[in-house]
Design an enzyme around this catalytic site. Sequence first.
Site, PDB file in Angstrom:
ATOM      1  N   ARG A   1      30.208  24.603  64.679  1.00 30.18           N
ATOM      2  CA  ARG A   1      29.032  25.060  63.940  1.00 30.18           C
ATOM      3  C   ARG A   1      29.383  26.402  63.318  1.00 30.18           C
ATOM      4  NH1 ARG A   1      29.397  29.399  66.069  1.00 30.18           N
ATOM      5  NH2 ARG A   1      27.451  29.943  65.080  1.00 30.18           N
ATOM      6  N   GLY A   2      28.442  26.940  62.530  1.00 29.09           N
ATOM      7  CA  GLY A   2      28.748  28.152  61.771  1.00 29.09           C
ATOM      8  C   GLY A   2      29.184  27.725  60.376  1.00 29.09           C
ATOM      9  N   ALA A   3      28.560  28.320  59.357  1.00 31.47           N
ATOM     10  CA  ALA A   3      28.697  27.796  57.992  1.00 31.47           C
ATOM     11  C   ALA A   3      30.152  27.631  57.513  1.00 31.47           C
ATOM     12  CB  ALA A   3      27.898  28.675  57.034  1.00 31.47           C
TER      13      ALA A   3
ATOM     14  N   ARG B   1      24.728  18.329  58.005  1.00 29.50           N
ATOM     15  CA  ARG B   1      23.804  19.447  58.201  1.00 29.50           C
ATOM     16  C   ARG B   1      23.367  19.965  56.822  1.00 29.50           C
ATOM     17  NH1 ARG B   1      25.153  23.720  62.665  1.00 29.50           N
ATOM     18  NH2 ARG B   1      22.885  23.920  62.476  1.00 29.50           N
TER      19      ARG B   1
ATOM     20  N   GLN C   1      23.560  30.744  70.747  1.00 22.22           N
ATOM     21  CA  GLN C   1      24.899  31.046  70.200  1.00 22.22           C
ATOM     22  C   GLN C   1      25.328  32.485  70.500  1.00 22.22           C
ATOM     23  OE1 GLN C   1      22.473  29.446  68.555  1.00 22.22           O
ATOM     24  NE2 GLN C   1      23.247  28.022  67.022  1.00 22.22           N
TER      25      GLN C   1
ATOM     26  N   ASP D   1      24.123  31.406  56.183  1.00 24.90           N
ATOM     27  CA  ASP D   1      24.405  29.988  55.867  1.00 24.90           C
ATOM     28  C   ASP D   1      24.246  29.692  54.391  1.00 24.90           C
ATOM     29  OD1 ASP D   1      23.569  30.033  58.838  1.00 24.90           O
ATOM     30  OD2 ASP D   1      24.653  28.151  58.516  1.00 24.90           O
TER      31      ASP D   1
ATOM     32  N   ASN E   1      19.716  32.341  57.395  1.00 21.80           N
ATOM     33  CA  ASN E   1      20.582  32.473  58.577  1.00 21.80           C
ATOM     34  C   ASN E   1      19.801  31.966  59.793  1.00 21.80           C
ATOM     35  OD1 ASN E   1      23.139  33.268  59.704  1.00 21.80           O
ATOM     36  ND2 ASN E   1      22.095  34.979  60.691  1.00 21.80           N
TER      37      ASN E   1
HETATM   38  O1  MRU Z   1      23.275  26.407  63.761  1.00 26.63           O
HETATM   39  P1  MRU Z   1      24.536  27.192  63.631  1.00 26.63           P
HETATM   40  O2  MRU Z   1      25.099  27.644  64.939  1.00 26.63           O
HETATM   41  O3  MRU Z   1      25.555  26.473  62.778  1.00 26.63           O
HETATM   42  O4  MRU Z   1      24.098  28.492  62.842  1.00 26.63           O
HETATM   43  C1  MRU Z   1      25.070  29.455  62.554  1.00 26.63           C
HETATM   44  C2  MRU Z   1      24.533  30.669  61.901  1.00 26.63           C
HETATM   45  O5  MRU Z   1      23.363  30.783  61.618  1.00 26.63           O
HETATM   46  C3  MRU Z   1      25.538  31.730  61.532  1.00 26.63           C
HETATM   47  O6  MRU Z   1      24.968  32.989  61.618  1.00 26.63           O
HETATM   48  C4  MRU Z   1      25.998  31.476  60.092  1.00 26.63           C
HETATM   49  O7  MRU Z   1      26.474  30.168  59.953  1.00 26.63           O
HETATM   50  C5  MRU Z   1      27.038  32.415  59.662  1.00 26.63           C
HETATM   51  S1  MRU Z   1      28.571  32.028  60.389  1.00 26.63           S
HETATM   52  C6  MRU Z   1      29.803  33.005  59.871  1.00 26.63           C
END
Ligand code: MRU
Length: 346
Positions: free
Chosen positions: A45-47, A87, A194, A235, A245
């Site tokens: 996960r994470g963009a 997603r 997270q 994101d 985000n």
């Molecule tokens: O649902 P997630 O864990 O994918 O959400 C991640 C976030 O909101 C992060 O802050 C975002 O993707 C930035 S990652 C460098």
Amino acid sequence: MIPTVVWEDGVVVMIDQRRLPNEEIFVRCRDHHEVAAAITDMVIRGAPAIGVAAAFGLALGVRNSTSEGGALREQWDDVCAVLAGTRPTAVNLFWAIERMRRRFDTLAGEGGDALRRALLDEALAIQTEDVESCQRMGDLGAALLPDRARVLTHCNAGALATAGYGTALGVVRSAARMGKLDHVLADETRPFLQGARLTAWELQRDGIPVTVITDSMAGHLMARGEVNAVVVGSDRIVANGDVANKIGTYTVAVLAKEHGLPFYVAAPVSTFDLVTKTGDEIPIEERSAEEVTHVAGHQVTPDGVPVRHPAFDVTPHRLVTAIVCERGIARPPYTESLRDLAGRAR
Ligand code: MRU
């Protein structure tokens, strides 16, 4: 480096982020359906990390196909659709698919091994460039921080959320290297935790001082002077500078404004969506209600009581002090500064 996502001879290997910090287990994806499931189920996960994983998934999809010509193109469209359906909010996913699509289109005529190799090379380039972007934005962002920075961050925008180094935690890592970092306060980040699980794990691993707080403590600690900057990832950043985000980021931005603290967003250009004009148009993912009704497998709400479960929120641009990317720093008015950075060469 933390092995967020790695290509290993036809297998996409990811550290299972659902199991951290208690277990370091690796998931091995052998086809694009497995990569798509890993993204949907939060193994990764994470963009930016989602974008890199999707690019490897596309390379895998073509590698596993024995078709050529029109039949291969049909399969390719299907592989793209499967990964695009994982997603909705992180725009890096669609950016990576689009970039891979352009590569496919320029080489589709050649077919065969040349096409398959070129798509893998493109995915590897996306991975390498993401690490380089994080390192650059980390250094640029760290220069903005005060000496003896006491940074509050939300969610995990670290090495685990990227191909390595991190966006918000890239800024933290660079600040630590420059001797400017005093401490990180990590919001635990309900519902998926997270911050408590991932940010705490990766900063501890790097020897960077981190303390976990519940999301509800941020205002109290700001009021007591225990924070002097907020740094988060994103994101999706749209044309007017509104920032999507992890849910709870908007609340932190409002608190930062009330306490006169700078609120910085660190994200690569692949997170920019300048076609979308304002944050109202950003699709907000709703995940399973169980993420709210349960904590670590234990139900914490009464049966039958409804819960809300948006996974992201939008911070309006007026609350954002600056946006740091690998090409520089955007300041208001964002409509101009973001367009300017997006137009610059890498
Ligand atoms: O649902 P997630 O864990 O994918 O959400 C991640 C976030 O909101 C992060 O802050 C975002 O993707 C930035 S990652 C460098």
